[in-house]
Write a protein that holds these residues in place. Sequence first.
Motif, mmCIF file in Angstrom:
data_model
loop_
_atom_site.group_PDB
_atom_site.id
_atom_site.type_symbol
_atom_site.label_atom_id
_atom_site.label_comp_id
_atom_site.label_asym_id
_atom_site.label_seq_id
_atom_site.Cartn_x
_atom_site.Cartn_y
_atom_site.Cartn_z
ATOM 1 N N GLY A 96 0.824 -1.211 0.000
ATOM 2 C CA GLY A 96 0.000 0.000 0.000
ATOM 3 C C GLY A 96 0.856 1.258 0.000
ATOM 4 N N SER A 97 1.931 1.234 0.771
ATOM 5 C CA SER A 97 2.828 2.383 0.814
ATOM 6 C C SER A 97 3.508 2.589 -0.528
ATOM 7 N N GLU A 98 3.945 1.473 -1.154
ATOM 8 C CA GLU A 98 4.606 1.574 -2.454
ATOM 9 C C GLU A 98 3.634 2.066 -3.526
ATOM 10 N N LEU A 99 2.380 1.590 -3.484
ATOM 11 C CA LEU A 99 1.391 2.009 -4.464
ATOM 12 C C LEU A 99 1.090 3.510 -4.328
ATOM 13 N N SER A 100 1.024 3.968 -3.101
ATOM 14 C CA SER A 100 0.779 5.394 -2.872
ATOM 15 C C SER A 100 1.925 6.232 -3.417
ATOM 16 N N ALA A 125 6.084 8.538 -18.601
ATOM 17 C CA ALA A 125 4.766 8.486 -17.970
ATOM 18 C C ALA A 125 4.175 7.085 -18.047
ATOM 19 N N LEU A 126 4.370 6.456 -19.217
ATOM 20 C CA LEU A 126 3.876 5.080 -19.355
ATOM 21 C C LEU A 126 4.608 4.127 -18.393
ATOM 22 N N ASP A 127 5.891 4.339 -18.191
ATOM 23 C CA ASP A 127 6.658 3.486 -17.279
ATOM 24 C C ASP A 127 6.134 3.603 -15.850
ATOM 25 N N ILE A 128 5.850 4.839 -15.448
ATOM 26 C CA ILE A 128 5.302 5.031 -14.101
ATOM 27 C C ILE A 128 3.918 4.388 -13.999
ATOM 28 N N GLY A 129 3.154 4.468 -15.067
ATOM 29 C CA GLY A 129 1.823 3.852 -15.073
ATOM 30 C C GLY A 129 1.900 2.340 -14.945
ATOM 31 N N ARG A 130 2.915 1.742 -15.635
ATOM 32 C CA ARG A 130 3.076 0.281 -15.513
ATOM 33 C C ARG A 130 3.388 -0.115 -14.082
ATOM 34 N N GLN A 131 4.252 0.645 -13.408
ATOM 35 C CA GLN A 131 4.567 0.346 -12.010
ATOM 36 C C GLN A 131 3.311 0.441 -11.129
ATOM 37 N N LYS A 173 1.549 -2.603 -8.830
ATOM 38 C CA LYS A 173 1.282 -2.454 -7.398
ATOM 39 C C LYS A 173 -0.209 -2.638 -7.096
ATOM 40 N N GLU A 174 -1.051 -2.093 -7.980
ATOM 41 C CA GLU A 174 -2.484 -2.218 -7.762
ATOM 42 C C GLU A 174 -2.923 -3.685 -7.823
ATOM 43 N N ALA A 175 -2.389 -4.432 -8.776
ATOM 44 C CA ALA A 175 -2.755 -5.858 -8.906
ATOM 45 C C ALA A 175 -2.332 -6.639 -7.657
ATOM 46 N N LEU A 176 -1.087 -6.366 -7.215
ATOM 47 C CA LEU A 176 -0.605 -7.080 -6.025
ATOM 48 C C LEU A 176 -1.397 -6.685 -4.783
#
Length: 815
Positions: free
Chosen positions: A294-298, A453-459, A463-466
């Motif tokens: 959660g912290s990483e996703l934020s 921007a796309l790279d950040i979106g992939r990350q 995180k959201e899936a996990l």
Amino acid sequence: MTENNIELQQLQAQQMQEKEDDLDIFAILQYCIVVFLRNLKWYILAVLLCLIVAFFYLKKQQRVYSQYATVLIDSQNGGGKSSSLEALKQLNGVQVTDNLKNEIFVLKSRRLMGLVVDSLNLDVSYSTTVGLTPVSLYQYRPFTVTFLSPYAGYVSFRADVISPNSIKISDMHVGGEAIDFNQEVKYGAEIKTPAGKMKITKADDRNNYVGKTVQVTRTSREGAIGRFAGSIGANIVDDNASLIALSCRDTNVERAKAILGTLLAVYKYDIINSKNSVANNTAKFIDQRIGIIGSELSDVENKLAQYKQANQIVDFSTNAQNYLQQSTAAQQQANQIQTQLSVAKYLSDHVNNASNEKGLIPDLSGLGNTSLQSQIAQYNDLVLQYQRLAENSSSASSVVAEQERNINALQGAIRSSLDNYMNSLKLQLNRAQAIGGQFQGAMAGIPQKEIQALDIGRQQTIKEALYTYLLNKREEVALQLAINEANMRVVEDPYGSTAPISPNSRTAYLIALVIGLLIPTLILWARIQMNTLVRGRKDVEDNLSAPIVGEIPEWVDDENEQKMLTKKDNGKSISEAFRVLRYSLNFVMKDGGVIMLTSSTPSQGKSFISRNLSVILGVAGKKVILVDADIRKNSLTTVVHSQGAGLTAYLSGQTTSLDEVINKDLAENLDFIPAGVRPPNPSELLMNEEFDKMIAELRKRYDYVVIDTTPAITVADAGIVNRVVDVTLYVIRVGVEDRRFLKQLDQLYRSGKFKGMNVVLNGTGSGDHSYGYGYGYGYGYGYGYGYGYGYGYGHEEKNKKKGFFARLYRMISKK
């Protein structure tokens, strides 16, 4: 001799032996019955005393009750997950009963009993007395004592209920030491005592204990655990069933039920808690990962927002849409593989962490590898079983050691499977990333800002899936915690009779009866074994080969001071006994002659037998003269009150006329020569030739000459007189003669020291000394005359009875 004749003789000998054994059995039983009846009052007294002691013993004993319960153990653990593990156990020779034995060990463990003791406060007990019987109190007691201070030692005190609202405490002991403490206490108040602070509250006083005394004791927790754990019994009902029968023995019925019920409850809680430990461990792991992800996703979301804001990016150009769509599928595959790899890495770190050795592994179903998940489930089952066994056994136990080896082996297999699985995921991830790289190369013309921007979106997507996956797993674990059940079911709740199982009144009274019969029996046996006197005909027959020509019973007519037979004694057993003696003498001396009576010691009754034998011979029409040759004591002369000159006067030459010393008509056809004045030299007088001449003259005048002499062992007179006699009647009195002397007497008989020696048994049937009346008189005269003279005059070798019963009979009759 033909072979048939030999076999016939052997058969006859066997039949004779059987008859002798039957006779021995009858004699033993007859002897035991006679002794029992003679001492019946002592047997009755001993039995009554023992029964009274048993009665008071039972009154003083605390009653013990037993309660029972039955539980069913589900070997499939309620969910069917351990079926493969059970199959593996059966392949290794582990049966269902082995698992039940483990459960029995757990049920009887001190750990579970400690929980029961804590729940029911069994370290404090209450008791009172009803009459003489101590009674334990539990459910219905006047008050409850709560000790507010830690345990410092064994505590006991007396509580007198003086009113419905107060008690008086006294007679206190702390740690085995008496304390002078007396205080009246009201219910509900806290008090300070030498045993610490305590609070006494009113309980169920439906039995109205006012005026009664209650004893309160407090033991240590370990002491209470040991006491009540020892009262629990557990057994397998059937080898083919998964049923365990529990029992509890206690001095209070309600407390026994409460102990069983609470034990089943804590056992069920223990099983559920053990099962939930896997889910709890998994939930803890998931919560930790959710916090991190959660912290990483934020952070990723904030980074993307800041990037777009800084670079004023709202949407990607239409030219990049085709590349993005094609790369999306590859990216999703990479994301899924990355998620599985992350989960596998987390599990690998958890397994390889030394602090988690022999710990539970989180059960994460999102691994994507069913084989690895099955191994983890089996490993967790083994760890749970190991923890339960380790809690109730030592590490040196073979069962614990075997379980530890299985855990280590399966843990190594899981490490290897995780490594192989992560290597496979890495290969798949590399392939997916290579495909994604191809699409990224095709997008080289896209502005660099949009690519970043796309790279950040992939990350962010990863995180959201996990994060979503972990949230789903947390819900699954919560559901598992809610539905977990114990693999046991109570088939029968605690039940049992209110009748005590101990003490057993029937057994106690039966033991008292046996002891009451045994005590007088042992005393009588000891008396018999210590008694060295002749007890009856059997003693004489076993130790003396001389024939027995008569048995004379005890004289019971106290009015006859002379103890001399008269006409009024006709028909009595004493009269018939002398007739049998007379009849037996006809076989020894058919034409009459000289008879001498002697004995070993005084008080054997030789003078009594000599005068009555003379009377009974005279009654038969024979001319008889009785000579008192006991010139040392003159006992016979004293009894018949004879006066004037006697034997000593004739032998010393004071008178030369035999007729002057003969007293006529002492009885019918009976004359008497008294002893006369006691001389200084009795032996020398009896050695005088005048004595031989006198006996020769008396032979001519009378059919029978009966001579009463001195005891043969103490003085020599009897041996001197014996030179002129034909038959010697040796008198042996039951209860007077020492049977150890009979062996010496037998040597005298065999050596022929006394002419024509025969034995007369006197005092048969007298008191506890006599036995074996089946051969002679006893309480009548039976058929004694047919056996009275033994095997015939001069028969020196006796046919000794053989066989077990004969030896037993001789053991009874001998010292």
